[in-house]
Write an enzyme that holds these catalytic residues in place. Structure first.
Site, PDB file in Angstrom:
ATOM      1  N   HIS A  35       0.841  -1.198   0.000  1.00  0.00           N
ATOM      2  CA  HIS A  35       0.000   0.000   0.000  1.00  0.00           C
ATOM      3  C   HIS A  35       0.886   1.261   0.000  1.00  0.00           C
ATOM      4  O   HIS A  35       0.658   2.186  -0.779  1.00  0.00           O
ATOM      5  CB  HIS A  35      -0.905  -0.061   1.247  1.00  0.00           C
ATOM      6  N   GLU A  36       1.890   1.278   0.861  1.00  0.00           N
ATOM      7  CA  GLU A  36       2.750   2.470   0.973  1.00  0.00           C
ATOM      8  C   GLU A  36       3.580   2.672  -0.295  1.00  0.00           C
ATOM      9  O   GLU A  36       3.783   3.796  -0.743  1.00  0.00           O
ATOM     10  CB  GLU A  36       3.661   2.370   2.205  1.00  0.00           C
ATOM     11  N   HIS A  39       1.525   4.474  -2.717  1.00  0.00           N
ATOM     12  CA  HIS A  39       1.560   5.936  -2.528  1.00  0.00           C
ATOM     13  C   HIS A  39       2.833   6.525  -3.122  1.00  0.00           C
ATOM     14  O   HIS A  39       2.805   7.520  -3.830  1.00  0.00           O
ATOM     15  CB  HIS A  39       1.520   6.289  -1.039  1.00  0.00           C
ATOM     16  N   HIS A  45      -5.392   7.246  -2.171  1.00  0.00           N
ATOM     17  CA  HIS A  45      -6.338   6.262  -1.658  1.00  0.00           C
ATOM     18  C   HIS A  45      -7.505   6.104  -2.629  1.00  0.00           C
ATOM     19  O   HIS A  45      -7.920   7.077  -3.260  1.00  0.00           O
ATOM     20  CB  HIS A  45      -6.866   6.700  -0.291  1.00  0.00           C
TER      21      HIS A  45
END
Ligand SMILES: [Zn+2]
EC number: 3.4.24.-
Length: 320
Positions: A35-36, A39, A45
């Protein structure tokens, strides 16, 4: 990117010229690192996408003020990649909610309790990334294709084969068997269903013998036509009772949402719904969310019988 193991699990958004993007990976949940990195590669998101309002309803009043920015809508470019409730970049329904309140409703209610629980890169996550960075264009060129030969949301990969979304078959993803969402929910929660036939009888899994002993969560959406109410009448209901210590339902409960625009429905467990009790929708949709925990974790089994209910419709007075 600079990977750090300091205090938290977070990352900067995208690349800023002249400085590496910091990716902190301390105390991350299982999907945290991917997930990071999402980013750091420039992905917002999912619930911040420019098209989020077509897919979710955000209840800012239920969100902790200091975390409100996590629900900001951003002017994202989505490259025709559809909104994905199961994206690695989607939050859960109660993320940053005050006292665990719901922060988001899924407009496709089948995904309400599934949102944000994905732990792997989805087809749409990969397609977005590969489109954004021009990989698909490069691969098409290397594969000597003038245009994208993969159908139904598929795309050409490095080895020149198609990466196909769930619900499609064939080398070129040319057969659309189910929509992506239909195929995904079937895989994630086979008991989730949309019921629109008046007179349909629904039962919980295993009824009337024993409910499921492993962790189970599903949604039943009862849909009447316009100007009709959905009515669900219970013939039987028996699941694990409330905890005597705090008077709350334990890991097994049924939530009934008769107004699909308000964040929380009514919660029932034990024998709290008497035979013959009917619930009706405000408008045309009524939703049941069922949850039971993992009994096997404590070496037990679910010995409760579950429920049986009948769906009918009735006209809403003065509706046109
Ligand atoms: Zn994040």
């Amino acid at each position: 990117m600079n990977f750090l193991l300091d205090k938290s699990c977070h990352a900067g958004l995208g690349y800023w010229e002249g400085q590496p993007t910091k990716v902190s990976l301390a105390n991350c949940p299982a999907r945290g690192p991917t997930h990071e990195i999402g980013h750091a590669l420039g992905i917002e998101h999912e619930q911040s996408r420019s098209d989020r309002d077509e897919n979710i309803i955000v209840f800012m009043a239920n969100v902790k003020p200091e975390s409100a920015s996590n629900y900001d809508k951003e002017p994202t470019i989505n490259f025709n990649v559809p909104y994905d409730y199961y994206s690695l970049m989607h939050y859960r329904e109660r993320s940053f909610g005050i006292d665990g309140k719901r922060a988001m409703l899924a407009k496709d209610a089948r995904f309400q309790t599934r949102m944000g629980k994905g732990t792997k890169i989805t087809h749409w996550n990969a397609k977005l990334m590969n489109t954004m960075y021009g990989c698909i264009d490069d691969w098409l060129k290397a594969c000597k294709k003038e245009s994208e030969p993969c159908k139904n949301g598929g795309y050409t990969q490095k080895d020149c084969s198609c990466a196909c979304p769930l619900g499609t078959t064939g080398d070129k993803c040319e057969n659309l068997v189910l929509s992506y969402r239909d195929a995904l929910i079937k895989q994630l929660s086979p008991y989730t269903s949309v019921i629109s036939t008046s007179g349909a009888v629904v039962v919980s899994p295993g009824y009337p013998d024993k409910g499921p002993s492993t962790e189970t969560q599903y949604t039943q959406v009862f849909r009447a036509t316009e100007c009709q109410r959905a009515v669900v009448k219970f013939d039987d209901f028996g699941i694990q009772p409330r905890n005597s210590s705090n008077n709350l339902c334990g890991s097994s409960f049924l939530e009934i949402r008769s107004d699909v625009s308000v964040p929380e429905g009514k919660i029932f467990c034990g024998e709290e719904i008497k035979k013959g009790t009917a619930f009706e929708s405000d408008k045309s949709v009524l939703i049941l969310h069922y949850t039971n925990g993992d009994y096997t974790k404590h070496g037990k089994e679910n010995t409760y019988r579950g429920y049986k209910a009948t769906f009918t419709t009735e006209a809403i007075p003065n509706c046109s």
